[in-house]
Enzyme design. Structure first.
Site, PDB file in Angstrom:
ATOM      1  N   GLU A  35       0.821  -1.209   0.000  1.00 58.96           N
ATOM      2  CA  GLU A  35       0.000   0.000   0.000  1.00 58.96           C
ATOM      3  C   GLU A  35       0.855   1.260   0.000  1.00 58.96           C
ATOM      4  O   GLU A  35       1.909   1.308   0.618  1.00 58.96           O
ATOM      5  CB  GLU A  35      -0.828   0.040   1.285  1.00 58.96           C
ATOM      6  CG  GLU A  35      -1.918  -0.992   1.331  1.00 58.96           C
ATOM      7  CD  GLU A  35      -2.538  -1.062   2.715  1.00 58.96           C
ATOM      8  OE1 GLU A  35      -2.925  -0.014   3.252  1.00 58.96           O
ATOM      9  OE2 GLU A  35      -2.616  -2.178   3.249  1.00 58.96           O
ATOM     10  N   CYS A  81       3.069   8.398   1.326  1.00 56.52           N
ATOM     11  CA  CYS A  81       3.466   7.471   2.378  1.00 56.52           C
ATOM     12  C   CYS A  81       3.731   6.121   1.713  1.00 56.52           C
ATOM     13  O   CYS A  81       2.845   5.569   1.058  1.00 56.52           O
ATOM     14  CB  CYS A  81       2.335   7.364   3.398  1.00 56.52           C
ATOM     15  SG  CYS A  81       2.630   6.130   4.663  1.00 56.52           S
ATOM     16  N   CYS A 110       4.666  -7.119   8.129  1.00 56.91           N
ATOM     17  CA  CYS A 110       5.584  -6.577   9.134  1.00 56.91           C
ATOM     18  C   CYS A 110       5.707  -7.566  10.289  1.00 56.91           C
ATOM     19  O   CYS A 110       4.744  -8.240  10.644  1.00 56.91           O
ATOM     20  CB  CYS A 110       5.056  -5.242   9.657  1.00 56.91           C
ATOM     21  SG  CYS A 110       6.167  -4.404  10.821  1.00 56.91           S
ATOM     22  N   CYS A 138       3.143  -4.790  16.599  1.00 58.95           N
ATOM     23  CA  CYS A 138       2.527  -3.787  17.479  1.00 58.95           C
ATOM     24  C   CYS A 138       1.043  -4.138  17.685  1.00 58.95           C
ATOM     25  O   CYS A 138       0.349  -4.482  16.727  1.00 58.95           O
ATOM     26  CB  CYS A 138       2.669  -2.382  16.899  1.00 58.95           C
ATOM     27  SG  CYS A 138       4.392  -1.863  16.742  1.00 58.95           S
ATOM     28  N   CYS A 140      -1.776  -2.363  15.483  1.00 50.34           N
ATOM     29  CA  CYS A 140      -1.526  -2.091  14.060  1.00 50.34           C
ATOM     30  C   CYS A 140      -2.061  -3.201  13.159  1.00 50.34           C
ATOM     31  O   CYS A 140      -1.944  -4.388  13.474  1.00 50.34           O
ATOM     32  CB  CYS A 140      -0.023  -1.929  13.838  1.00 50.34           C
ATOM     33  SG  CYS A 140       0.434  -1.555  12.143  1.00 50.34           S
ATOM     34  N   GLY A 192       5.519  -2.038   7.250  1.00 49.33           N
ATOM     35  CA  GLY A 192       6.912  -2.471   7.360  1.00 49.33           C
ATOM     36  C   GLY A 192       7.729  -1.612   8.292  1.00 49.33           C
ATOM     37  O   GLY A 192       7.331  -0.507   8.657  1.00 49.33           O
ATOM     38  N   SER A 238       8.304   5.991  16.616  1.00 46.86           N
ATOM     39  CA  SER A 238       6.975   5.640  17.123  1.00 46.86           C
ATOM     40  C   SER A 238       7.116   5.313  18.601  1.00 46.86           C
ATOM     41  O   SER A 238       7.560   4.233  18.967  1.00 46.86           O
ATOM     42  CB  SER A 238       6.431   4.427  16.370  1.00 46.86           C
ATOM     43  OG  SER A 238       6.257   4.771  15.010  1.00 46.86           O
ATOM     44  N   LEU A 239       6.764   6.273  19.424  1.00 48.05           N
ATOM     45  CA  LEU A 239       6.965   6.106  20.868  1.00 48.05           C
ATOM     46  C   LEU A 239       5.724   5.444  21.482  1.00 48.05           C
ATOM     47  O   LEU A 239       5.810   4.358  22.051  1.00 48.05           O
ATOM     48  CB  LEU A 239       7.245   7.478  21.501  1.00 48.05           C
ATOM     49  CG  LEU A 239       7.656   7.490  22.962  1.00 48.05           C
ATOM     50  CD1 LEU A 239       8.945   6.710  23.188  1.00 48.05           C
ATOM     51  CD2 LEU A 239       7.792   8.922  23.476  1.00 48.05           C
ATOM     52  N   HIS A 240       4.622   6.118  21.413  1.00 46.61           N
ATOM     53  CA  HIS A 240       3.296   5.618  21.822  1.00 46.61           C
ATOM     54  C   HIS A 240       3.112   5.336  23.308  1.00 46.61           C
ATOM     55  O   HIS A 240       1.983   5.165  23.765  1.00 46.61           O
ATOM     56  CB  HIS A 240       2.886   4.380  21.013  1.00 46.61           C
ATOM     57  CG  HIS A 240       2.922   4.566  19.524  1.00 46.61           C
ATOM     58  ND1 HIS A 240       2.723   5.802  18.911  1.00 46.61           N
ATOM     59  CD2 HIS A 240       3.148   3.691  18.504  1.00 46.61           C
ATOM     60  CE1 HIS A 240       2.818   5.662  17.607  1.00 46.61           C
ATOM     61  NE2 HIS A 240       3.089   4.414  17.322  1.00 46.61           N
ATOM     62  N   ASN A 293      -6.540   5.299  13.847  1.00 48.19           N
ATOM     63  CA  ASN A 293      -7.486   4.811  12.844  1.00 48.19           C
ATOM     64  C   ASN A 293      -7.988   3.440  13.282  1.00 48.19           C
ATOM     65  O   ASN A 293      -7.195   2.515  13.436  1.00 48.19           O
ATOM     66  CB  ASN A 293      -6.785   4.649  11.483  1.00 48.19           C
ATOM     67  CG  ASN A 293      -6.832   5.927  10.669  1.00 48.19           C
ATOM     68  OD1 ASN A 293      -7.866   6.574  10.563  1.00 48.19           O
ATOM     69  ND2 ASN A 293      -5.691   6.292  10.111  1.00 48.19           N
ATOM     70  N   CYS A 350      -2.428   1.785   8.385  1.00 48.98           N
ATOM     71  CA  CYS A 350      -1.361   0.969   7.819  1.00 48.98           C
ATOM     72  C   CYS A 350      -1.805  -0.471   7.659  1.00 48.98           C
ATOM     73  O   CYS A 350      -2.186  -1.111   8.626  1.00 48.98           O
ATOM     74  CB  CYS A 350      -0.163   0.934   8.764  1.00 48.98           C
ATOM     75  SG  CYS A 350       0.628   2.480   8.971  1.00 48.98           S
TER      76      CYS A 350
HETATM   77  N1  SAH Z   1       7.408   0.536  11.405  1.00 46.85           N
HETATM   78  C1  SAH Z   1       7.532   1.965  11.380  1.00 46.85           C
HETATM   79  C2  SAH Z   1       6.823   2.636  10.224  1.00 46.85           C
HETATM   80  C3  SAH Z   1       5.462   2.163   9.828  1.00 46.85           C
HETATM   81  S1  SAH Z   1       4.109   2.501  10.896  1.00 46.85           S
HETATM   82  C4  SAH Z   1       7.098   2.557  12.698  1.00 46.85           C
HETATM   83  O1  SAH Z   1       6.641   1.810  13.560  1.00 46.85           O
HETATM   84  O2  SAH Z   1       7.288   3.741  12.906  1.00 46.85           O
HETATM   85  C5  SAH Z   1       3.860   4.233  10.808  1.00 46.85           C
HETATM   86  C6  SAH Z   1       3.148   4.819  12.008  1.00 46.85           C
HETATM   87  O3  SAH Z   1       1.749   4.495  12.005  1.00 46.85           O
HETATM   88  C7  SAH Z   1       3.677   4.320  13.325  1.00 46.85           C
HETATM   89  O4  SAH Z   1       3.802   5.381  14.232  1.00 46.85           O
HETATM   90  C8  SAH Z   1       2.598   3.364  13.746  1.00 46.85           C
HETATM   91  O5  SAH Z   1       2.640   3.099  15.124  1.00 46.85           O
HETATM   92  C9  SAH Z   1       1.365   4.081  13.299  1.00 46.85           C
HETATM   93  N2  SAH Z   1       0.148   3.282  13.219  1.00 46.85           N
HETATM   94  C10 SAH Z   1       0.014   1.950  13.134  1.00 46.85           C
HETATM   95  N3  SAH Z   1      -1.290   1.585  13.110  1.00 46.85           N
HETATM   96  C11 SAH Z   1      -2.000   2.736  13.168  1.00 46.85           C
HETATM   97  C12 SAH Z   1      -3.394   3.033  13.175  1.00 46.85           C
HETATM   98  N4  SAH Z   1      -4.300   2.070  13.110  1.00 46.85           N
HETATM   99  N5  SAH Z   1      -3.769   4.330  13.245  1.00 46.85           N
HETATM  100  C13 SAH Z   1      -2.843   5.305  13.282  1.00 46.85           C
HETATM  101  N6  SAH Z   1      -1.517   5.091  13.270  1.00 46.85           N
HETATM  102  C14 SAH Z   1      -1.101   3.818  13.229  1.00 46.85           C
END
Ligand code: SAH
Length: 343
Positions: A90, A103, A110, A114, A117, A160, A215-217, A291, A334
């Site tokens: 995608e 993007c 992947c 997470c 995700c 990824g 990506s801290l979260h 999302n 994603c």
């Molecule tokens: N693997 C890398 C890049 C891809 S994900 C990373 O983790 O940074 C890109 C970003 O989208 C990351 O911050 C990820 O945590 C976030 N992400 C994943 N699922 C999501 C969702 N459902 N809604 C919003 N952001 C999301």
């Protein structure tokens, strides 16, 4: 036969020299491919018949197949591309005040796992080749060509983990950044990692001007490990150490992405922890609405709570932005479009 998009300018120069052609033709070839978006070597009218013949013998130029395209009310477009081996990836085209942004994905599926995700719903099948990453950007630019617009920004935030496919991602970015290539300025290229420390260490030494996003979260190990398994391998202390080292070698501002997960990571407690964690770093937090992914139980924070969290961070002296939601009426998360297609 090999896709010509897999070669950097330097690679083409070396190839030319090896075949007794002059190295400067590499710039012409690059211009044809990336500025004029040629789809056939025969279009390259300032190259000799002999050189065109040689190129045709060794390389091909091919577009990705568009398997699906969704257009959101806000103009966001999501593409599902099919690769040569049938794998699906995608890419998303977004419109911001500062211009058009693509993007792109870095892997097929992947392995980072997470919890929130959609990409990890399907395990990694393989890394993307540099050529396949470049092609995603080119396809998005081709779409913009129809409207006479230019792609100005690239974010490696699709499916990824870019630092789990380090060499191919960096090669693709060098082609995208090249003045004879897609000509997207280094400061308009962002690479997002979930926190693979060896990749960050490597990237720190390269002194590239690309933006680095983490990506801290979550601001503590317990919560972060429960959301992101990568934190068990590289806990926050190690991650922050690598980032401080990056900051000392590169005079660049770091971005911390922080998903707003309702009732999970959006309380005052996390504000205090974030303040402590980011102390002394040249960084800002980008708050991201979540999302919804139907297979997962997470919800995005209410708008009210998102704004409260944002204000609290600001009051605590933390630089923070709240990302606009893009394409939430289409499968914009994603890996969502791909996961739905493969179902
Ligand atoms: N693997 C890398 C890049 C891809 S994900 C990373 O983790 O940074 C890109 C970003 O989208 C990351 O911050 C990820 O945590 C976030 N992400 C994943 N699922 C999501 C969702 N459902 N809604 C919003 N952001 C999301």
């Amino acid at each position: 036969m090999r896709s010509i998009y897999d070669l950097s300018l330097k690679d083409i120069e070396n190839y030319l020299l090896l075949h007794d052609f002059k190295a400067f033709h590499a710039k012409q070839i690059f211009r044809w491919l990336y500025h004029k978006r040629a789809s056939d070597f025969d279009q390259m009218s300032d190259l000799s018949k002999k050189l065109i013949g040689q190129l045709k013998e060794d390389f091909y130029i091919s577009d990705l197949k568009i398997r699906d395209k969704q257009v959101s009310k806000d103009g966001t477009k999501k593409f599902l591309f099919e690769l040569e081996d049938g794998a699906l990836v995608e890419s998303v085209l977004m419109i911001f005040e500062y211009g058009f942004s693509a993007c792109v994905s870095s892997q097929v599926g992947c392995n980072m796992g997470c919890a929130f995700c959609a990409s990890g719903l399907l395990k990694k099948q393989r890394d993307l080749k540099a050529e396949e990453i470049v092609s995603q950007a080119l396809m998005v630019q081709r779409e913009l060509d129809n409207e006479g617009n230019r792609l100005g920004n690239i974010v490696v935030m699709g499916t990824g983990e870019p630092f789990d496919n380090y060499d191919n991602v960096m090669k693709a970015m060098s082609i995208i950044n090249d003045p004879y290539g897609l000509e997207i300025g280094a400061r308009h290229i962002s690479i997002s990692t979930c926190g693979l420390v060896p990749g960050i260490e490597r990237f720190a030494k390269e002194n590239l001007q690309y933006n680095l996003a983490i990506s801290l979260h979550a601001p503590d190990d317990e919560l972060r490990s429960s959301l992101m398994p990568v934190n068990k391998a590289y806990p926050l202390a190690e991650l922050m150490k690598a980032l401080k080292n990056y900051a000392s070698l590169n005079n660049r501002r770091l971005t911390f992405e922080y998903l707003l997960l309702k009732g999970v990571n959006d309380s005052e407690k996390q504000v205090k922890q974030l303040k402590e964690l980011l102390k002394g770093l040249n960084a800002y937090i980008n708050l991201i609405p979540y999302n919804k992914v139907s297979e997962k139980d997470f919800e995005t924070s209410s708008e009210e709570n998102a704004l409260r969290f944002y204000d609290l961070l600001k009051k605590n002296g933390i630089a923070v932005t709240l990302r606009q939601k893009k394409g939430d009426d289409i499968d914009a998360a994603c890996g969502q479009l791909r996961a739905n297609k493969l179902k």
